[in-house]
Write an enzyme that holds these catalytic residues in place. Sequence first.
Site, short mmCIF file in Angstrom:
data_model
loop_
_atom_site.label_atom_id
_atom_site.label_comp_id
_atom_site.label_asym_id
_atom_site.label_seq_id
_atom_site.Cartn_x
_atom_site.Cartn_y
_atom_site.Cartn_z
CB THR A 245 80.30 25.35 -14.56
OG1 THR A 245 79.79 26.05 -15.69
CG2 THR A 245 80.19 26.23 -13.33
CE LYS B 57 78.09 22.90 -12.24
NZ LYS B 57 77.08 23.93 -12.01
CE LYS C 246 75.20 26.87 -8.35
NZ LYS C 246 74.24 27.36 -9.38
CG ASP D 85 77.79 28.33 -11.80
OD1 ASP D 85 77.30 29.00 -12.73
OD2 ASP D 85 77.33 27.23 -11.44
CD GLU D 86 74.94 31.03 -11.91
OE1 GLU D 86 74.00 30.47 -11.33
OE2 GLU D 86 75.75 30.43 -12.65
CG HIS E 147 76.43 33.17 -16.32
ND1 HIS E 147 75.11 33.24 -15.94
CD2 HIS E 147 76.78 31.86 -16.23
CE1 HIS E 147 74.68 32.03 -15.63
NE2 HIS E 147 75.68 31.17 -15.80
NE ARG E 148 70.96 31.78 -20.84
CZ ARG E 148 70.04 31.20 -21.62
NH1 ARG E 148 69.37 31.94 -22.49
NH2 ARG E 148 69.80 29.91 -21.54
CG HIS F 251 76.12 31.05 -20.44
ND1 HIS F 251 76.12 29.89 -19.70
CD2 HIS F 251 77.35 31.60 -20.27
CE1 HIS F 251 77.30 29.74 -19.11
NE2 HIS F 251 78.06 30.77 -19.45
#
EC number: 4.1.1.39
Length: 471
Positions: A165, A167, A169, A195-196, A286-287, A319
């Site tokens: 991911t 960063k 983010k 990222d989410e 993504h969760r 994920h």
Amino acid sequence: MSKKYDAGVKEYRDTYWTPDYVPLDTDLLACFKCTGQEGVPKEEVAAAVAAESSTGTWSTVWSELLTDLDFYKGRCYRIEDVPGDKESFYAFIAYPLDLFEEGSITNVLTSLVGNVFGFKALRHLRLEDIRFPMAFIKSCYGPPNGIQVERDRMNKYGRPLLGCTIKPKLGLSGKNYGRVVYECLRGGLDFTKDDENINSQPFQRWQNRFEFVAEAIKLSEQETGERKGHYLNVTANTPEEMYERAEFAKELGMPIIMHDFITGGFTANTGLSKWCRKNGMLLHIHRAMHAVIDRHPKHGIHFRVLAKCLRLSGGDQLHTGTVVGKLEGDRQTTLGYIDQLRESFVPEDRSRGNFFDQDWGSMPGVFAVASGGIHVWHMPALVTIFGDDSVLQFGGGTHGHPWGSAAGAAANRVALEACVKARNAGRHLEKESRDILTEAAKHSPELAIALETWKEIKFEFDTVDKLDVQN
């Protein structure tokens, strides 16, 4: 009317507790963990769950005589004690398939968990597992591509895939974001990731990010000779905006996009999955928000249910936690729902939290994604736990390298290839982890520095949500 209508209120167990019922192959089966109010019999609590999640209401109504209620009702057919928990019990409920719209995970969840969780007779309620019948599975779209197609698209075989991911983010401009993507991919990663919660904020509008990421991918592919990808998050505040972002990613020639399936919703996710298959795009899932739903051991929905629902709704990667990293998840439970994502048949196995046999037929599998607080020292355990059909994502474990993201990516790639080579040679990765990594570090200064940097970093917190057999 052929039947007499008796107005009034009667106990749920008179209608919905059917211990002699033998579930049909076409029934949808659910296991709930129930904690009733003091003084309420288990049978009444379980029957209330069956009623409120299917055809029941609090009072007898005349319109019941207009249909065959006995055919359509949910039936609680078994009650079991929960190991180590004197307050709770398992209620096993069978639902006739005709209660649900074909292929609609949204409709299934609306019925099973949409209203009953607020029922006063219950102190706590948790949906532990669902057995989806083959007739329902065949009506679902499933993953847009699946594991084998993704490997073919990316031309990557014989090992887990590597990602990270980006960063920080949040806060980077589109150009600087693209620079970080490039550093990671040229260093040896297969994927990088939004990222989410990066969508289209004032500091970085989505079009700008997509364009710079596309440039970074093309440059890194030219330098390395490998296919690269970045999970471009198309989650948006409207479906129309989501599809606009997906179309733009396709125009840029990107191989994969991303969706936050819980916050975005199952309806949006299923639609996006169909779009991905039609347009030749991979779909990373993504969760985000899952722990709000699944972490409490007595209330909510277990993640194995969410994982099953995602496989039916559609996604190529999901994920799952890491076991060894910073996020919740014990080893056996995680292995249980990894099986549900990837295997064609998963037998009942309470030691892994699977309450039912689950036949997935020919539905493609989903890559399990390990992400959250992992670094090079975790690599042997991750390869052992997750196997080849997984994506291992090192965020801080890439960018936190003292020499930068490219060096962090190189360290992860060397560590992964050393573990795969050792495994293929018959070595025990977890028992020999230190020797395997230190041997590889002799030929990789990037890995040597990474091993020194993270040698003391551990996340040794006890798991909150344990398997009941462990309690």
